[in-house]
Design a protein around this motif. Sequence first.
Motif, PDB file in Angstrom:
ATOM      1  N   SER A  20       0.838  -1.193   0.000  1.00  0.00           N
ATOM      2  CA  SER A  20       0.000   0.000   0.000  1.00  0.00           C
ATOM      3  C   SER A  20       0.871   1.239   0.000  1.00  0.00           C
ATOM      4  O   SER A  20       1.948   1.253   0.606  1.00  0.00           O
ATOM      5  N   CYS A  21       0.396   2.260  -0.684  1.00  0.00           N
ATOM      6  CA  CYS A  21       1.071   3.556  -0.698  1.00  0.00           C
ATOM      7  C   CYS A  21       0.044   4.604  -0.296  1.00  0.00           C
ATOM      8  O   CYS A  21      -0.925   4.844  -1.031  1.00  0.00           O
ATOM      9  N   GLU A  22       0.240   5.191   0.858  1.00  0.00           N
ATOM     10  CA  GLU A  22      -0.662   6.230   1.332  1.00  0.00           C
ATOM     11  C   GLU A  22      -0.139   7.579   0.855  1.00  0.00           C
ATOM     12  O   GLU A  22       1.036   7.902   1.062  1.00  0.00           O
ATOM     13  N   THR A  23      -1.009   8.351   0.205  1.00  0.00           N
ATOM     14  CA  THR A  23      -0.603   9.640  -0.337  1.00  0.00           C
ATOM     15  C   THR A  23      -1.341  10.755   0.373  1.00  0.00           C
ATOM     16  O   THR A  23      -2.472  10.585   0.839  1.00  0.00           O
ATOM     17  N   SER A  24      -0.705  11.932   0.436  1.00  0.00           N
ATOM     18  CA  SER A  24      -1.355  13.088   1.038  1.00  0.00           C
ATOM     19  C   SER A  24      -0.714  14.352   0.507  1.00  0.00           C
ATOM     20  O   SER A  24       0.420  14.344   0.042  1.00  0.00           O
ATOM     21  N   GLY A  25      -1.488  15.420   0.547  1.00  0.00           N
ATOM     22  CA  GLY A  25      -0.952  16.722   0.181  1.00  0.00           C
ATOM     23  C   GLY A  25      -1.069  17.074  -1.281  1.00  0.00           C
ATOM     24  O   GLY A  25      -0.537  18.101  -1.713  1.00  0.00           O
ATOM     25  N   PHE A  26      -1.757  16.239  -2.078  1.00  0.00           N
ATOM     26  CA  PHE A  26      -1.921  16.573  -3.484  1.00  0.00           C
ATOM     27  C   PHE A  26      -3.133  15.850  -4.034  1.00  0.00           C
ATOM     28  O   PHE A  26      -3.611  14.884  -3.457  1.00  0.00           O
ATOM     29  N   SER A  27      -3.564  16.327  -5.188  1.00  0.00           N
ATOM     30  CA  SER A  27      -4.677  15.680  -5.872  1.00  0.00           C
ATOM     31  C   SER A  27      -4.133  14.667  -6.856  1.00  0.00           C
ATOM     32  O   SER A  27      -3.337  15.000  -7.729  1.00  0.00           O
ATOM     33  N   SER A  28      -4.564  13.428  -6.720  1.00  0.00           N
ATOM     34  CA  SER A  28      -4.071  12.374  -7.605  1.00  0.00           C
ATOM     35  C   SER A  28      -4.479  12.620  -9.052  1.00  0.00           C
ATOM     36  O   SER A  28      -3.930  12.019  -9.960  1.00  0.00           O
ATOM     37  N   ASP A  29      -5.451  13.526  -9.281  1.00  0.00           N
ATOM     38  CA  ASP A  29      -5.888  13.789 -10.655  1.00  0.00           C
ATOM     39  C   ASP A  29      -4.749  14.284 -11.524  1.00  0.00           C
ATOM     40  O   ASP A  29      -4.772  14.100 -12.739  1.00  0.00           O
ATOM     41  N   TYR A  30      -3.776  14.964 -10.953  1.00  0.00           N
ATOM     42  CA  TYR A  30      -2.724  15.566 -11.755  1.00  0.00           C
ATOM     43  C   TYR A  30      -1.448  14.738 -11.798  1.00  0.00           C
ATOM     44  O   TYR A  30      -0.476  15.120 -12.434  1.00  0.00           O
TER      45      TYR A  30
END
Length: 130
Positions: A20-30
């Motif tokens: 798993s890769c938890e992401t934060s601080g940005f919109s994955s759309d871009y």
Amino acid sequence: VQLQAFGGGLVQSGGSLRLSCETSGFSSDYYAISWFRQAPEKEREGVACIKGTDGRTSSADAVKGRFTISTDNAKNMVYLQMDSLKPEDTAVYSCAASIPVGVAGCSSPNAFLQVLYEDWGQGTLVTVSS
């Protein structure tokens, strides 16, 4: 922008594991999010890529048909399902984010060009025993 990979461990040859890769601080759309791996005494290599806007994916030949990348945008998570694992899959696996690859797509020739990835998470170790 932050990414954190987890879920590694020890598994027998032929087994499965999901990273798993938890992401934060940005919109994955871009962005495109990719998994990379680095085996002992080897160069880091791209494994699988997913584009945020449309979910299209690509994967390295070494893992095609065995590894699947997916995303849950609601949870800001990217997963790497690894099946039929082999001892040569032993490596530290990291996730990384790229805007240029998010624009060009995961099927572009440079999808796994590491200099295009601005943000990297700490890796998680996967060990496959024979």
